[in-house]
Design an enzyme around this catalytic site. Structure first.
Site, short mmCIF file in Angstrom:
data_model
loop_
_atom_site.label_atom_id
_atom_site.label_comp_id
_atom_site.label_asym_id
_atom_site.label_seq_id
_atom_site.Cartn_x
_atom_site.Cartn_y
_atom_site.Cartn_z
N THR A 1 0.86 -1.17 0.00
CA THR A 1 0.00 0.00 0.00
C THR A 1 0.89 1.23 0.00
O THR A 1 1.91 1.26 0.68
CB THR A 1 -1.03 -0.03 1.15
N CYS B 1 -3.02 8.09 7.43
CA CYS B 1 -3.66 6.77 7.34
C CYS B 1 -2.77 5.72 8.01
O CYS B 1 -1.58 5.93 8.20
CB CYS B 1 -3.87 6.35 5.90
N HIS C 1 -5.79 -0.81 4.78
CA HIS C 1 -5.40 0.61 4.76
C HIS C 1 -6.59 1.44 5.24
O HIS C 1 -7.56 1.61 4.52
CB HIS C 1 -5.00 0.98 3.32
#
Lengths: 159, 207
Positions: free
Chosen positions: A23, A29, A46
């Protein structure tokens, strides 16, 4: 080299046996690498926000609370045992230092929420690389459970 | 009727926002032209409503490094405004103002960073001033913040702000053209949904 499976924002992908999940550019995040070592089953999640307060609840993977629970549910439906699942986390940075703004620190709130949910669900946190001010790209090898963090202008971190 | 999400905007509302983008970016281009002492024009302004991953592809992939100046909006309208500055734009500014271009983002020193922050701040403030004058909405701006990092993470800042209410990111912006050369400098306005409704109502396009 195996083809990498890309996990987007507010997304989760699973792989069994072997595979690299990746990711990109985690800022505030958080990326969570779940693994059941006995099955070589891994998942990369994620999440973007700490808590799901949305009325419609369309996308469970956007939030730490619903995202973690949904990932664990999907892993156990593949045969994983909840007591065997371990997790490594990375992200939760503060990209901009805004003075006097009502922006708050979403990264920090994400970290705290992830910790709380993992504790509630009884999932073991093996390692973490969180906070700070730099973005992270996170790779996760499903077979070995090895995680790797790449940041701009820094050396890669294995964890 | 108030919209609940960015993807519910109709074509009249989109046209209005495009006009805001055009006037805001046009004013910012004039300000930039004065700073650089050359003519600066803008490309056709766009209003885009994108899913998260779509937005990141649009700006050029998550891992590409870029510089960003971010200003928070408060007062009658809340949201953030971002000036995404790629190396071409940075060098145009640094070459003209300091006479010292850089080869890589890593070479930016304190003076060049503070120059870029100030240029970003002027572009954003000019844009917001135009918006404010047009709509009669008073907007307070925060002190600008600066980051050089992967653009996916920079773009995630406005996304995370409204993630609780929307699955989409709305951006209003355009590129600059200096010396007949297109210089990518995205000026992105991302208001929250409530402020967007307020803005559209003030401009008289929502019934």
């Amino acid at each position: 080299m195996n083809d990498k499976i890309t996990v987007g924002i507010a997304d989760m992908k699973m792989a069994k046996g072997s595979g690299i999940l990746i990711t990109y550019a985690l800022g505030s995040c958080i990326g969570l690498c779940f693994q059941d070592p006995a099955l070589h089953l891994g998942a990369l999640l994620h999440v973007m926000l700490p808590m799901n307060m949305e009325a419609g609840r369309k996308n469970a993977f956007k939030y730490a609370d619903t995202g973690i629970r949904e990932t664990v549910r999907q892993m156990t439906s593949q045969g994983a045992l909840k007591s065997r699942i371990t997790v490594k986390i990375a992200g939760g940075a503060k990209m901009f230092e805004v003075k006097g703004g009502g922006l708050g620190n979403i990264g920090q709130r994400n970290i705290e929420s992830v910790h709380t949910i993992l504790r509630q669900e009884g999932i073991r946190l093996l390692a973490e690389n969180v906070g700070g001010t730099v973005a992270r790209t996170l790779l996760f090898d499903v077979a070995s459970g090895q995680g790797c963090i790449k940041s701009y202008g820094r050396q890669d971190i294995l964890f | 009727m108030n919209i609940k999400s960015f993807d519910e905007l109709n074509s009249l509302e989109l046209d209005t926002l495009r006009e805001i983008g055009s006037i805001g970016t046009g004013n910012a281009a004039t300000a930039l032209g004065q700073l650089l002492e050359q003519q600066v024009r803008i490309t056709l302004p766009e209003v885009r409503i994108m899913g998260y991953n779509e937005a990141i592809d649009w700006i050029g992939g998550p891992e590409a490094v870029t510089a960003g100046v971010l200003v928070g909006m408060g007062g009658q309208m809340s949201g953030v405004m971002l000036s995404v500055q790629k190396l071409e734009f940075i060098n145009l500014v640094l070459e003209t103002m300091l006479g010292a271009p850089v080869k890589d983002y890593g070479e930016l020193d304190e003076l060049s960073k503070s120059t870029l922050i100030e240029v970003g701040n002027i572009l954003i403030s000019t844009f917001i001033n135009a918006l404010s004058g047009l709509s009669g909405i008073s907007v307070n701006l925060t002190v600008p913040a600066f980051a050089v990092d992967m653009q996916g993470a920079i773009l995630a800042v406005p996304m995370a702000m409204y993630g609780g209410t929307s699955d989409y990111l709305m951006t209003i912006g355009a590129n600059f053209i200096c010396d007949n050369q297109q210089v990518p400098c995205h000026l992105l306005l991302s208001p929250d949904v409530r402020s967007l409704n307020f803005l559209l109502a003030k401009l008289g396009v929502t019934e």
